[in-house]
Write a protein that holds these residues in place. Structure first.
Motif, PDB file in Angstrom:
ATOM      1  N   THR A  57       0.900  -3.068 -11.031  1.00 20.41           N
ATOM      2  CA  THR A  57       2.328  -2.583 -10.802  1.00 20.41           C
ATOM      3  C   THR A  57       3.012  -3.043  -9.418  1.00 20.41           C
ATOM      4  N   PHE A  58       2.703  -3.957  -8.794  1.00 22.92           N
ATOM      5  CA  PHE A  58       3.176  -4.550  -7.427  1.00 22.92           C
ATOM      6  C   PHE A  58       3.049  -3.323  -6.413  1.00 22.92           C
ATOM      7  N   PHE A  59       3.970  -2.395  -6.606  1.00 31.24           N
ATOM      8  CA  PHE A  59       4.244  -1.257  -5.732  1.00 31.24           C
ATOM      9  C   PHE A  59       5.184  -0.146  -6.274  1.00 31.24           C
ATOM     10  N   VAL A  60       5.030   1.131  -5.675  1.00 26.81           N
ATOM     11  CA  VAL A  60       5.746   1.901  -6.369  1.00 26.81           C
ATOM     12  C   VAL A  60       7.277   1.722  -5.683  1.00 26.81           C
ATOM     13  N   PRO A  61       8.333   2.047  -6.222  1.00 25.38           N
ATOM     14  CA  PRO A  61       9.759   1.796  -6.030  1.00 25.38           C
ATOM     15  C   PRO A  61       9.915   2.277  -4.565  1.00 25.38           C
ATOM     16  N   ARG A  62      10.565   1.684  -3.681  1.00 26.10           N
ATOM     17  CA  ARG A  62      10.624   2.132  -2.419  1.00 26.10           C
ATOM     18  C   ARG A  62      11.697   3.358  -2.264  1.00 26.10           C
ATOM     19  N   PRO A  63      12.976   3.373  -2.873  1.00 26.99           N
ATOM     20  CA  PRO A  63      13.797   4.471  -2.935  1.00 26.99           C
ATOM     21  C   PRO A  63      12.867   6.014  -3.426  1.00 26.99           C
ATOM     22  N   LEU A  64      11.915   5.683  -4.263  1.00 25.50           N
ATOM     23  CA  LEU A  64      11.099   6.689  -4.935  1.00 25.50           C
ATOM     24  C   LEU A  64      10.208   7.210  -3.688  1.00 25.50           C
ATOM     25  N   GLN A  65       9.577   6.528  -2.792  1.00 24.41           N
ATOM     26  CA  GLN A  65       8.842   6.797  -1.742  1.00 24.41           C
ATOM     27  C   GLN A  65       9.681   7.436  -0.749  1.00 24.41           C
ATOM     28  N   GLU A  66      10.898   6.893  -0.295  1.00 23.54           N
ATOM     29  CA  GLU A  66      11.842   7.586   0.775  1.00 23.54           C
ATOM     30  C   GLU A  66      12.143   8.786   0.353  1.00 23.54           C
ATOM     31  N   ALA A  67      12.514   9.082  -1.029  1.00 20.81           N
ATOM     32  CA  ALA A  67      12.956  10.358  -1.469  1.00 20.81           C
ATOM     33  C   ALA A  67      11.709  11.343  -1.252  1.00 20.81           C
TER      34      ALA A  67
ATOM     35  N   GLU B 192       0.843  -1.165  -0.120  1.00 19.19           N
ATOM     36  CA  GLU B 192      -0.056   0.067  -0.062  1.00 19.19           C
ATOM     37  C   GLU B 192       0.835   1.347  -0.098  1.00 19.19           C
ATOM     38  N   GLY B 193       1.986   1.182   0.269  1.00 16.34           N
ATOM     39  CA  GLY B 193       3.079   2.321   0.405  1.00 16.34           C
ATOM     40  C   GLY B 193       3.699   2.396   1.953  1.00 16.34           C
ATOM     41  N   LEU B 194       4.539   3.235   1.750  1.00 16.53           N
ATOM     42  CA  LEU B 194       5.171   3.663   3.220  1.00 16.53           C
ATOM     43  C   LEU B 194       4.278   4.296   4.163  1.00 16.53           C
ATOM     44  N   PRO B 195       4.051   3.718   5.276  1.00 15.17           N
ATOM     45  CA  PRO B 195       3.078   4.256   6.297  1.00 15.17           C
ATOM     46  C   PRO B 195       3.192   5.854   6.416  1.00 15.17           C
ATOM     47  N   GLU B 196       4.357   6.380   6.725  1.00 11.45           N
ATOM     48  CA  GLU B 196       4.656   7.697   6.772  1.00 11.45           C
ATOM     49  C   GLU B 196       4.263   8.492   5.855  1.00 11.45           C
ATOM     50  N   LEU B 197       4.401   7.831   4.409  1.00 15.07           N
ATOM     51  CA  LEU B 197       3.887   8.700   3.164  1.00 15.07           C
ATOM     52  C   LEU B 197       2.396   8.673   3.294  1.00 15.07           C
ATOM     53  N   ARG B 198       1.735   7.658   3.260  1.00 15.74           N
ATOM     54  CA  ARG B 198       0.210   7.354   3.360  1.00 15.74           C
ATOM     55  C   ARG B 198      -0.026   8.386   4.436  1.00 15.74           C
ATOM     56  N   GLU B 199       0.292   8.523   5.450  1.00 14.37           N
ATOM     57  CA  GLU B 199       0.014   9.385   6.662  1.00 14.37           C
ATOM     58  C   GLU B 199       0.114  10.967   6.116  1.00 14.37           C
ATOM     59  N   TRP B 200       1.087  11.187   5.568  1.00 13.91           N
ATOM     60  CA  TRP B 200       1.308  12.792   4.744  1.00 13.91           C
ATOM     61  C   TRP B 200       0.459  12.940   3.880  1.00 13.91           C
ATOM     62  N   PHE B 201       0.171  11.945   3.076  1.00 12.10           N
ATOM     63  CA  PHE B 201      -0.984  12.493   2.008  1.00 12.10           C
ATOM     64  C   PHE B 201      -2.309  12.420   2.618  1.00 12.10           C
TER      65      PHE B 201
END
Length: 478
Positions: free
Chosen positions: A348-358, A154-163
């Motif tokens: 798509t499986f998922f969004v690449p983690r390095p891009l989410q972290e960035a 679903e994506g990184l929890p912190e990024l989902r929280e920010w959105f």
């Protein structure tokens, strides 16, 4: 920009000299190239990497760079005519043929020839993009523990929280999926909510990329007219009754292409009409972060005012950063979220983690609010320059609405003007514009143009572009 130019210049020089070396022959050392061409070691390294990517040289760590061997002969092209039958054999049985027409999207993605003023662009000019901040964020992200491991689906929890915080209302992190850009998120939403052959209600005019998605999925776009206050509720209700549609796609804030903002008195009405029709509203909130400096307080997303799970919200970081920073969010409440998640995982499986972290590093840095303030002021200055110059040099073009957000103006050509002829004349005069026709799912009411002020270098280029537009107009009217 100077560094990029130096890399290209050095690569061109080395490319021309390769014939001096036999296959496998060693090129001069990096130190020798630095001294000879008076460039930095980084420039040499990047130029050699470019030639290696082209298959012209081979680099060996600790040994140097060598001319590559001859390329194998290209196999002759076979007969592909059979594909015409294979691609169209099932079309007769489909309620809506799934033709793929990307022309409306390519108009804003294609780079014009050198020297052409880019009034057709859909992204920020490189001078407005937070390149340094994005580079620093990507560098920091790459050093985060686990940055290269598989992220949650679903994506990184912190990024989902920010959105989720940016949407507000009852939307929480658990209601958000991280997606790979707004176009991908819209594709997922339409596939989840409408079966092939179904009608889907769209604003008229609307974003050509969304029309292309719908048609490629075998859906039938049905237009609902908009005015400067957004979609007209009475016509939306009529369209739901006439078609039985279960999806309405809209851009309530700075609509593309009109720039309209859905009026306060219409917002609740749109949600009520959709709820009574048993339908979803896909909210494409694509440029909320491109608000102009003189804008009043923005209305909340429709999703923040929706207690019943009517709205599927799409938001993206791309427009405010770079076309390559493809990170977005899908937000929904209720059983539909599981369907959105399933389709996204399959596609798509998922969004690449390095891009989410960035993305997390970027939006959490002090550079992010500074960037948004800078873009806000710059877009206002560009909008004002384009508006004033058009009214001075091309008063024949009507501007029914000047927005306080987004990156473009929607202009109406005088009656009788040939839109295609004017677009071609403008390109001959050295300015690329976007014709209005691709923004309509049915017949357009008049000849129109979308003029972007975000993809150019600055206000001086806007003034020059309008001057060229005036020349083009004189050409088609004589």
């Amino acid at each position: 920009m100077q560094e990029r130019s130096s890399v290209g210049d050095l690569a061109n020089s080395l490319r021309k000299e390769l014939d001096r070396y036999s296959p496998g022959g060693k090129l001069p050392s990096s130190r020798a190239l630095v001294e000879r061409f008076r460039v930095s070691p980084v420039t040499v390294s990047r130029a050699l990497a470019q030639l290696a990517a082209e298959g012209l040289v081979v680099t060996r760590p600790g040994a140097g760079a060598f001319r590559a061997g001859p390329r194998p002969a290209v196999a002759s092209t076979g007969d592909t005519s059979w594909q015409e039958i294979a691609l169209s054999a099932d079309a007769a049985a489909e309620a809506v043929p799934r033709t793929v027409d990307a022309s409306g999207v390519l108009v804003s993605l294609a780079a014009p020839p050198p020297g052409v003023v880019e009034f057709n662009g859909g992204y920020l000019h490189p001078s407005l993009q937070p390149e340094r901040a994005m580079g620093a964020a990507l560098s920091r992200a790459g050093r985060r523990p686990g940055a290269w491991s598989r992220p949650p689906m679903e994506g990184l929890p912190e990024l989902r929280e920010w959105f989720a915080r940016g949407i507000g209302g009852a939307i929480g992190a658990a209601d958000v999926l991280v997606a790979a850009g707004g176009q991908t998120a819209l594709t997922t939403a339409l596939r989840a909510l409408a079966p092939p052959g179904a009608p889907v209600l769209v604003e008229s005019p609307t974003y050509p990329g969304m029309l292309a998605i719908a048609r490629a999925a075998g859906l039938r776009p049905v237009p609902v007219p908009v005015d400067p206050d957004g979609v007209k509720p009475e016509l939306l209700a009529d369209a739901f009754r006439a078609t039985g549609a279960r999806v309405f796609v809209c851009q309530p804030l700075f609509q593309n292409p009109t720039g309209a903002v859905l009026a306060p008195e219409r917002r609740a009405e749109v949600l009520r009409i959709a709820r009574e029709a048993g339908a979803f509203v896909i909210e494409d909130d694509f440029v909320r972060r491109l608000v102009h400096e003189d804008a009043p307080p923005l209305p909340r997303p429709l999703a923040a005012e929706d207690p019943d799970g009517v709205v599927v919200h799409v938001g993206s970081l791309t427009k405010a950063t770079s076309p390559s920073f493809r990170v977005s969010a899908l937000a929904a409440r209720g059983p539909v979220l599981e369907r959105l998640r399933a389709i996204q995982v399959v596609d798509t499986f998922f969004v690449p983690r390095p891009l989410q972290e960035a993305a997390l590093e970027l939006v959490g840095s002090p550079a992010w609010p500074r960037h948004l303030r800078t873009v806000s002021a710059e877009l206002k200055a560009r909008r004002d320059t384009m508006t004033a110059t058009l009214r001075l040099r091309l008063p024949e073009l009507a501007l029914p609405h000047v927005p306080f957000g987004g990156y473009h103006l929607w202009a109406r050509l005088p009656d009788g003007t040939d839109e295609s002829a004017f677009t071609a004349a403008a390109l001959r005069a050295g300015v690329a514009v976007t014709p209005g026709r691709p923004y309509y799912s049915a017949e357009p009411p008049s000849a129109q143009l979308r003029l972007s002020f975000a993809a150019v270098a600055g206000t001086q280029e806007i003034t020059e572009g309008v001057r060229r537009l005036a020349e083009a107009y004189d050409e088609v009217r004589t």
